[in-house]
Write a protein that holds these residues in place. Sequence first.
Motif, PDB file in Angstrom:
ATOM      1  N   GLN A  84      62.548  76.066 -44.331  1.00 38.48           N
ATOM      2  CA  GLN A  84      62.227  76.411 -45.726  1.00 38.48           C
ATOM      3  C   GLN A  84      60.869  75.802 -46.097  1.00 38.48           C
ATOM      4  N   VAL A  85      60.483  74.776 -45.314  1.00 41.29           N
ATOM      5  CA  VAL A  85      59.247  74.043 -45.604  1.00 41.29           C
ATOM      6  C   VAL A  85      58.497  73.808 -44.297  1.00 41.29           C
ATOM      7  N   THR A  86      57.161  73.910 -44.358  1.00 43.81           N
ATOM      8  CA  THR A  86      56.307  73.524 -43.233  1.00 43.81           C
ATOM      9  C   THR A  86      55.357  72.436 -43.726  1.00 43.81           C
ATOM     10  N   ILE A  87      55.250  71.348 -42.973  1.00 43.82           N
ATOM     11  CA  ILE A  87      54.265  70.305 -43.311  1.00 43.82           C
ATOM     12  C   ILE A  87      53.344  70.122 -42.108  1.00 43.82           C
ATOM     13  N   GLU A  88      52.070  70.407 -42.304  1.00 43.63           N
ATOM     14  CA  GLU A  88      51.097  70.199 -41.227  1.00 43.63           C
ATOM     15  C   GLU A  88      50.115  69.108 -41.659  1.00 43.63           C
ATOM     16  N   CYS A  89      49.787  68.205 -40.718  1.00 42.00           N
ATOM     17  CA  CYS A  89      48.832  67.135 -41.005  1.00 42.00           C
ATOM     18  C   CYS A  89      47.539  67.405 -40.249  1.00 42.00           C
ATOM     19  N   LEU A  90      46.420  67.373 -40.994  1.00 39.04           N
ATOM     20  CA  LEU A  90      45.120  67.578 -40.367  1.00 39.04           C
ATOM     21  C   LEU A  90      44.305  66.311 -40.552  1.00 39.04           C
ATOM     22  N   ASN A  91      43.824  65.769 -39.432  1.00 39.39           N
ATOM     23  CA  ASN A  91      43.102  64.509 -39.457  1.00 39.39           C
ATOM     24  C   ASN A  91      41.600  64.779 -39.492  1.00 39.39           C
ATOM     25  N   PRO A  92      40.895  64.316 -40.523  1.00 33.06           N
ATOM     26  CA  PRO A  92      39.453  64.570 -40.619  1.00 33.06           C
ATOM     27  C   PRO A  92      38.701  64.108 -39.375  1.00 33.06           C
ATOM     28  N   ARG A  93      39.210  63.109 -38.695  1.00 27.30           N
ATOM     29  CA  ARG A  93      38.548  62.627 -37.475  1.00 27.30           C
ATOM     30  C   ARG A  93      38.436  63.725 -36.431  1.00 27.30           C
ATOM     31  N   ASP A  94      39.365  64.653 -36.445  1.00 32.23           N
ATOM     32  CA  ASP A  94      39.320  65.753 -35.460  1.00 32.23           C
ATOM     33  C   ASP A  94      38.225  66.764 -35.793  1.00 32.23           C
ATOM     34  N   TYR A  95      37.595  66.587 -36.956  1.00 28.92           N
ATOM     35  CA  TYR A  95      36.545  67.530 -37.374  1.00 28.92           C
ATOM     36  C   TYR A  95      35.175  66.853 -37.409  1.00 28.92           C
ATOM     37  N   THR A  96      35.080  65.691 -36.723  1.00 25.58           N
ATOM     38  CA  THR A  96      33.786  65.010 -36.656  1.00 25.58           C
ATOM     39  C   THR A  96      33.056  65.492 -35.400  1.00 25.58           C
ATOM     40  N   THR A  97      31.733  65.238 -35.380  1.00 27.94           N
ATOM     41  CA  THR A  97      30.942  65.698 -34.216  1.00 27.94           C
ATOM     42  C   THR A  97      30.277  64.525 -33.490  1.00 27.94           C
ATOM     43  N   ASP A  98      30.271  63.349 -34.093  1.00 30.87           N
ATOM     44  CA  ASP A  98      29.618  62.205 -33.436  1.00 30.87           C
ATOM     45  C   ASP A  98      30.602  61.476 -32.516  1.00 30.87           C
ATOM     46  N   ASN A  99      30.044  60.631 -31.645  1.00 34.00           N
ATOM     47  CA  ASN A  99      30.879  59.925 -30.652  1.00 34.00           C
ATOM     48  C   ASN A  99      31.833  58.934 -31.304  1.00 34.00           C
ATOM     49  N   TYR A 100      31.436  58.418 -32.490  1.00 36.75           N
ATOM     50  CA  TYR A 100      32.297  57.405 -33.140  1.00 36.75           C
ATOM     51  C   TYR A 100      33.328  58.049 -34.058  1.00 36.75           C
ATOM     52  N   ARG A 101      33.293  59.396 -34.124  1.00 37.81           N
ATOM     53  CA  ARG A 101      34.250  60.100 -34.990  1.00 37.81           C
ATOM     54  C   ARG A 101      34.256  59.513 -36.407  1.00 37.81           C
ATOM     55  N   ARG A 102      33.002  59.379 -36.942  1.00 40.11           N
ATOM     56  CA  ARG A 102      32.827  58.740 -38.261  1.00 40.11           C
ATOM     57  C   ARG A 102      33.403  59.608 -39.372  1.00 40.11           C
ATOM     58  N   ILE A 103      34.196  59.026 -40.245  1.00 40.31           N
ATOM     59  CA  ILE A 103      34.657  59.766 -41.428  1.00 40.31           C
ATOM     60  C   ILE A 103      34.294  59.018 -42.713  1.00 40.31           C
ATOM     61  N   ASP A 104      33.683  57.816 -42.554  1.00 37.45           N
ATOM     62  CA  ASP A 104      33.289  57.047 -43.730  1.00 37.45           C
ATOM     63  C   ASP A 104      31.915  56.432 -43.520  1.00 37.45           C
ATOM     64  N   GLU A 105      31.242  56.151 -44.629  1.00 33.05           N
ATOM     65  CA  GLU A 105      29.902  55.559 -44.577  1.00 33.05           C
ATOM     66  C   GLU A 105      29.727  54.625 -45.772  1.00 33.05           C
ATOM     67  N   ARG A 106      28.662  53.822 -45.733  1.00 34.06           N
ATOM     68  CA  ARG A 106      28.344  52.923 -46.841  1.00 34.06           C
ATOM     69  C   ARG A 106      28.018  53.748 -48.089  1.00 34.06           C
ATOM     70  N   PRO A 107      28.318  53.219 -49.258  1.00 32.72           N
ATOM     71  CA  PRO A 107      28.018  53.991 -50.478  1.00 32.72           C
ATOM     72  C   PRO A 107      26.526  53.991 -50.825  1.00 32.72           C
TER      73      PRO A 107
ATOM     74  N   GLY B 130      24.728  51.168 -53.100  1.00 36.07           N
ATOM     75  CA  GLY B 130      25.277  49.853 -52.756  1.00 36.07           C
ATOM     76  C   GLY B 130      26.677  49.659 -53.315  1.00 36.07           C
ATOM     77  N   GLY B 131      27.171  48.448 -53.171  1.00 35.91           N
ATOM     78  CA  GLY B 131      28.524  48.137 -53.646  1.00 35.91           C
ATOM     79  C   GLY B 131      29.450  47.928 -52.465  1.00 35.91           C
ATOM     80  N   PRO B 132      30.646  47.424 -52.738  1.00 31.32           N
ATOM     81  CA  PRO B 132      31.567  47.062 -51.660  1.00 31.32           C
ATOM     82  C   PRO B 132      32.221  48.288 -51.027  1.00 31.32           C
ATOM     83  N   GLY B 133      32.717  48.103 -49.846  1.00 30.13           N
ATOM     84  CA  GLY B 133      33.568  49.104 -49.205  1.00 30.13           C
ATOM     85  C   GLY B 133      32.827  50.318 -48.685  1.00 30.13           C
ATOM     86  N   MET B 134      33.623  51.330 -48.316  1.00 30.40           N
ATOM     87  CA  MET B 134      33.089  52.535 -47.691  1.00 30.40           C
ATOM     88  C   MET B 134      33.513  53.756 -48.494  1.00 30.40           C
TER      89      MET B 134
END
Length: 254
Positions: free
Chosen positions: A30-53, A56-60
Motif C-alpha cells: 500500500q506504501v513504497t518508501i525509497e531513500c535517495l542519498n545525495p552522496r550518490d549524486y556527487t561527481t568529486d572523489n570525496y563525494r562532497r555534499i556540504d561546504e563552508r558557508p 562565514g560562521g560556524p558549521g557547514m
Amino acid sequence: MYFAVISIFPEMFATIRDFGITGRAITQEQVTIECLNPRDYTTDNYRRIDERPYGGGPGMVMMAEPLSKAIDDARLRASQHGCRMDAAHCPVIYMSPQGQTLSENSVVSMADYDGMIILCGRYEGIDERLLAQYVDMEVSLGDYVLTGGELPAMVLMDSVIRRLPDIMGDDKSAEQDSFVDGLLDCPHYTKPHEFAGMAVPEVLLSGHHANIAEWRFSQQVERTQTRRPDLWQAFSPSVQQAKWLKALAKATKK
Ligand SMILES: Nc1nonc1C(=O)NCc1ccc(Cl)cc1
C-alpha cells in the motif's frame, strides 16, 4: 502511496520500514518508501555534499547540486510509480523549524497525495537556492531544533500512512475520529482487572455500549478542558456530541 526521502542517512528509515503498521503497509504494497542519498549524486572523489558557508560562521551548509540531482531522480521515480508530478499531487516537502506546524488536520489532507518527496537536512542548513528552486512546502514538527530532518520525515510519513484507507482496520474509526474532532483521547484500560490497587471504571465492564461511548466522550471533554483549553475553545461538537454535552451540563448542575 509513494514516498521518496532525500537523506545522507538512509539506514535510519528502517525504523518505519521494518516495524509495525508502517512496515505492514509496505509489505502489503500500500506504501513504497525509497531513500535517495545525495552522496550518490556527487561527481568529486570525496563525494562532497556540504561546504563552508559564504559569509562565514560556524558549521557547514548542504550544497544545492547533489540535492537537485537527487530530487530530479526522485521525481522521475515518483512518476514511474504513477504519481502526477505537480505540487498538488506529489509535493517536495522540506522538514524544518521554519515550516508550517504539522497537525492531524494537515496529515489527513496529505494522505490524499499520490506521493511526496521529503527533503531531510543536516548541518546548519541547505543552500537557499535549492529550497527556492525545488521546495513546495516546508513542514515543522514544532518549535524545537533537532540534529536533522530524518526523524521529522519519519514522523510525517508515520502519521500520513496511519491515515491511508485500509491501513488501520476497523478499529481505526473510534479512537481516530475522536482526536480528529479536536478532542484529546480518553483513558484506556485492559487486563488485569486490578493493578496497583486500582480497578477499571465500572461502566467499561457494563457492556452498555451507549453508556460506554458517553463516558469516553465525557473523559475526552474533561481532559481537553483541563489540559488543552485552546483545543476546547476551537472544538465544534457533532450532533451526538452536542446531545452528550447537554446531558453532561445537566448532570453537573444537579
Ligand atoms: N523541529 C523540526 N520540525 O521539522 N524539522 C525540524 C528540525 O528541527 N529539523 C532539524 C534540521 C532541519 C534542517 C537542517 Cl539543514 C538541519 C537540521
